[in-house]
Design an enzyme around this catalytic site. Structure first.
Site, PDB file in Angstrom:
ATOM      1  CG  HIS A  96      -2.039   0.982   1.119  1.00  0.00           C
ATOM      2  ND1 HIS A  96      -1.858   2.339   1.332  1.00  0.00           N
ATOM      3  CD2 HIS A  96      -3.355   0.827   0.811  1.00  0.00           C
ATOM      4  CE1 HIS A  96      -3.012   2.957   1.174  1.00  0.00           C
ATOM      5  NE2 HIS A  96      -3.935   2.066   0.849  1.00  0.00           N
ATOM      6  CD  GLU A 168      -2.674   1.859  -3.163  1.00  0.00           C
ATOM      7  OE1 GLU A 168      -3.559   2.310  -2.441  1.00  0.00           O
ATOM      8  OE2 GLU A 168      -1.493   1.727  -2.793  1.00  0.00           O
TER       9      GLU A 168
END
Length: 256
Positions: A96, A168
């Site tokens: 992430h 992302e």
């Protein structure tokens, strides 16, 4: 191949015991007699036991927001894949952008986590994406390929069986607007096509999610894209009504 939509709710450093109970009671009711969505919740690790207590439906799964590469030892504050596996966690978020930014995690670190998760039959949710907006498609593609290739060279395309890839773009996370649906589809298609060069059948079965400022206003257009098989939600998923509404939209959109 039609893949069942996977919605992953990443709570980050948010939530409390009461919210866990409220969301799970509503989710259990919402998903009653429904088997066309997979919902994955990644709360702070301290609340995993609370989630386990209230999960009743077979299509609600537990996820962890992080994992350590060590199995045991003097590593204060870490949690091992063995612990997660024994607890019933199925998915683990790795790579992430916030871990890369605030904890200086490198591609090498993410690759080690990917490999250890595979060893214990945990499903990696591999987050990839460019850090800055760039009008040069080639630069974006090169950045994404670099992140994928590091793992491919270690484990091969077979290692991507039972893997989720979450695209992302860092510049869209926590912002007012997401990337445009057209742009999201273009990148997702590129990722799938790139993996298909190694094995077309495996590439078709990999769930590609989009993450970055997804909400009830934009999720329909995002999830309608051909190569988008799910979404990685952040702050919008800790609002019970908003989260349930997003699930409704995804279910109706994928049915049509």
């Amino acid at each position: 191949m039609k893949l069942k939509p996977l919605i992953l709710s990443n709570w980050k450093l948010n939530g409390n015991c009461l919210l866990v109970k409220k969301i799970l009671l509503k989710l259990n009711e919402k998903l009653k007699n429904k088997n066309n969505l997979k919902v994955v919740i990644a709360p702070p690790v301290i609340y995993l036991s609370e989630f386990k207590k209230y999960v009743l439906k077979k299509n609600i799964f537990l996820a962890a927001q992080n994992v350590d590469v060590n199995l045991t030892g003097s590593f204060t504050g870490e949690i091992s894949p063995i612990m997660l596996y024994e607890f019933g966690v199925k998915y683990v978020i790795i790579g992430h952008s916030e871990r890369r930014l605030y904890h200086n995690e490198s591609i090498e670190d993410v690759t080690k986590k990917f490999l250890i998760l595979k060893k214990f039959n945990l499903i990696p949710v591999l987050c990839i994406g460019e850090t800055k907006k760039n009008k040069d498609d080639k630069c974006i593609e090169n950045e994404i390929v670099k992140q994928i290739d590091f793992i491919l060279k270690k484990i091969g395309i077979e290692g991507f069986i039972n893997t989720v890839i979450a695209y992302e773009p860092t510049w869209a996370i926590g912002k007012k607007d997401s990337a445009s649906p057209k742009y999201i589809q273009k990148i997702h298609k590129f990722i799938r096509n790139y993996l298909s060069k190694y094995d077309n059948d495996i590439s078709k079965k990999i769930i590609l999610q989009y993450g970055g400022s997804v909400n009830s206003k934009n999720v329909k257009k995002i999830i309608s894209q051909k190569d988008v098989n799910g979404v990685l939600l952040g702050r919008s998923s800790t609002n019970i009504e908003e989260f349930l509404y997003i699930l409704d939209i995804i279910e109706k959109t994928k049915k049509s």
